[in-house]
Scaffold this active site. Structure first.
Site, PDB file in Angstrom:
ATOM      1  NE  ARG A 243      -3.499  -2.693   0.579  1.00  0.00           N
ATOM      2  CZ  ARG A 243      -4.206  -3.382  -0.301  1.00  0.00           C
ATOM      3  NH1 ARG A 243      -4.157  -3.055  -1.577  1.00  0.00           N
ATOM      4  NH2 ARG A 243      -4.975  -4.386   0.083  1.00  0.00           N
TER       5      ARG A 243
ATOM      6  CG  HIS B 235      -5.864 -13.292   6.800  1.00  0.00           C
ATOM      7  ND1 HIS B 235      -4.863 -13.637   5.892  1.00  0.00           N
ATOM      8  CD2 HIS B 235      -6.164 -11.982   6.550  1.00  0.00           C
ATOM      9  CE1 HIS B 235      -4.599 -12.594   5.112  1.00  0.00           C
ATOM     10  NE2 HIS B 235      -5.363 -11.571   5.496  1.00  0.00           N
TER      11      HIS B 235
ATOM     12  CG  HIS C 221     -11.063  -9.129  -0.370  1.00  0.00           C
ATOM     13  ND1 HIS C 221     -10.027 -10.026  -0.440  1.00  0.00           N
ATOM     14  CD2 HIS C 221     -10.630  -8.098   0.381  1.00  0.00           C
ATOM     15  CE1 HIS C 221      -9.002  -9.548   0.245  1.00  0.00           C
ATOM     16  NE2 HIS C 221      -9.342  -8.379   0.756  1.00  0.00           N
TER      17      HIS C 221
ATOM     18  CG  ASP D 135      -9.283  -9.318   6.595  1.00  0.00           C
ATOM     19  OD1 ASP D 135      -8.916  -8.168   6.285  1.00  0.00           O
ATOM     20  OD2 ASP D 135      -9.008 -10.322   5.919  1.00  0.00           O
TER      21      ASP D 135
END
Length: 449
Positions: free
Chosen positions: A168, A260, A272, A345
């Site tokens: 990111r 995770h 997602h 998450d």
């Protein structure tokens, strides 16, 4: 705690993984130092990063007098402030005073600084698609401005900087290879060195928590969401890589997050966009998924992120792990002995929104054992639902205090409780993509197989 977590896994094994508006985000026993566990010869022979490139925590300038210590700070907080600590939202704009319609729509205020001042969140997470990442001096000014807006309790400022596929902060930071490349070297000292490079670069930007390392074991070659983000497909090889990465982040003074839990490595659905189901039995989970998380706990990992995956043989309710008390409290807290921060998450992901509304998701997550609610899609609904749950007794004040205490302990362990360090833009420009850091990247690539 460190010994307990590993000992439990050893016994268990012997008996028998946010979308936002653009690219989807991937998303401790909180302790202050290195584990007493022995260091591998490779790690001993290969120091993390030379002192010239290492950025250690800086002493902050004296600020306004405040209560000292976790318990004193906790006792001084209002109910609304405690609930605020449980949230880590995305705020929109390049600077703390940037006016954004997104902020107005989501929070009822127009700038990041006003959101922080009004709601007192425990932290914020930065993303390029939210306008947060443009250049080095801009990020430094943003993080300093956000901290200035939270003078009572400094913020956790997080980033989803795994390197490789999930980066990111690119292109500001050193282009380090992802976990699978590091794993292919077979040298855990390189995982430590990469994490220290990343941690030192995040720290000079004013970021103090990374949502890394990935502790998933990628045993499904068709996995659409983990894949090269994992160190590999063998839990016995992934575990030391994860442990070394946690040490590297701590070398740099950065909080680390293993993710995770309870494991996202054997999925063929992206959480997602859907809700993966993993049919591992308890004995399979102990053998395949648990070892890297136990290794992270053994190195005092600060936080562990939950997965939006269903494991029906671990919890038959059909709820994803993020909302599962048997998984988060039963397995992670009680079996593995983890008493650090459990983060969700991203709560804007489809995998956690299949069965419940956004307010109910927040309440159920806390009831399951979560401490930090990451990126709620409707912040005001989630916050209102939690306040109502505490006031009604659905969530006890004692339970709320447990989570706030863990978050404050994390901040204290990383030197963030009483005052936040002030990032220096000139120093950031010297440290980011420095010659020593680029050398580490080249070394790892040269040893990849």
């Amino acid at each position: 705690m460190r010994v307990t977590g590993i000992a439990v896994i050893a016994t268990m094994a012997a008996g028998c993984a946010g979308t936002g508006r653009a690219a989807p985000p991937a998303s401790g026993a909180v302790g202050g130092g290195e584990s007493a566990t022995s260091v591998s010869p490779a790690e001993s022979a290969s120091p993390a990063v030379t002192s010239a490139e290492t950025t250690k925590p800086e002493t902050a300038k004296p600020g306004t007098a405040k209560p000292a210590g976790v318990e004193a700070v906790l006792a001084s907080m209002s109910l609304e402030e405690k609930v605020g600590q449980l949230f880590m939202p995305v705020l929109y704009g390049q600077a703390a005073d940037t006016v954004s319609g997104e902020n107005q729509a989501r929070f009822g205020v127009d700038t990041p600084a006003k959101m922080v001042a009004r709601y007192r969140p425990g932290g914020v997470i930065l993303f390029p698609w939210a306008g947060n990442v443009k250049n080095v001096r801009q990020v430094v000014a943003l993080t300093n401005g956000l901290q200035k807006a939270s003078p009572e309790i400094p913020l956790l400022i997080g980033a989803d900087q795994e390197n490789g596929q999930v980066s990111r902060l690119a292109p500001l930071v050193t282009n380090l290879p992802g976990a699978s490349v590091i794993g292919s070297t077979g040298d855990s000292s390189l995982a430590r060195r990469a994490a220290e490079v990343t941690g030192s670069e995040l720290r000079v930007l004013g970021i103090n928590l990374d949502f890394a390392p990935v502790a998933d074991v990628n045993i499904n070659p068709r996995n659409p969401v983990i894949g090269p983000r994992a160190y590999g497909s063998d839990p016995n090889k992934v575990a030391p890589m994860v442990a070394a990465a946690v040490r590297g982040f701590h070398d740099a003074g950065i909080a680390a997050t293993a993710k995770h839990f309870p494991g996202h490595g054997d999925t063929n659905v992206d959480s997602h966009t859907g809700l993966p189901v993993i049919k591992h039995s308890l004995s399979q989970w102990k053998r395949l998924d648990a070892p890297p998380f136990a290794a992270a706990i053994g190195k005092d990992v600060d936080a562990i992120m939950s997965a939006h995956v269903v494991m029906p043989k671990l919890d038959p309710s059909g709820d994803p792990a993020t909302l599962s008390r048997p998984i988060l409290t039963g397995l992670l807290r009680e079996k593995l002995g983890f008493d650090g921060v459990i983060s969700t998450d991203a709560l804007d992901m489809a995998g956690v929104r299949k069965r419940y509304g956004d307010g109910e998701v927040a309440v159920r997550a806390i009831q399951a054992g979560v401490d930090l609610l990451l990126m709620p899609p409707d912040y005001r609904e989630a916050r209102g639902a939690l306040l109502a749950a505490v006031k009604s007794g659905k969530i006890s004040e004692a339970r709320l205090d447990q989570s706030v205490r863990r978050l404050l302990k994390l901040k204290a362990a990383r030197g963030l409780l009483e005052r936040a360090p002030v990032a220096d833009p000139a120093k950031a420009e010297r440290v980011l993509r420095s010659a020593g850091h680029l050398k580490v990247a080249r070394l790892i690539n040269s040893r990849a197989r």
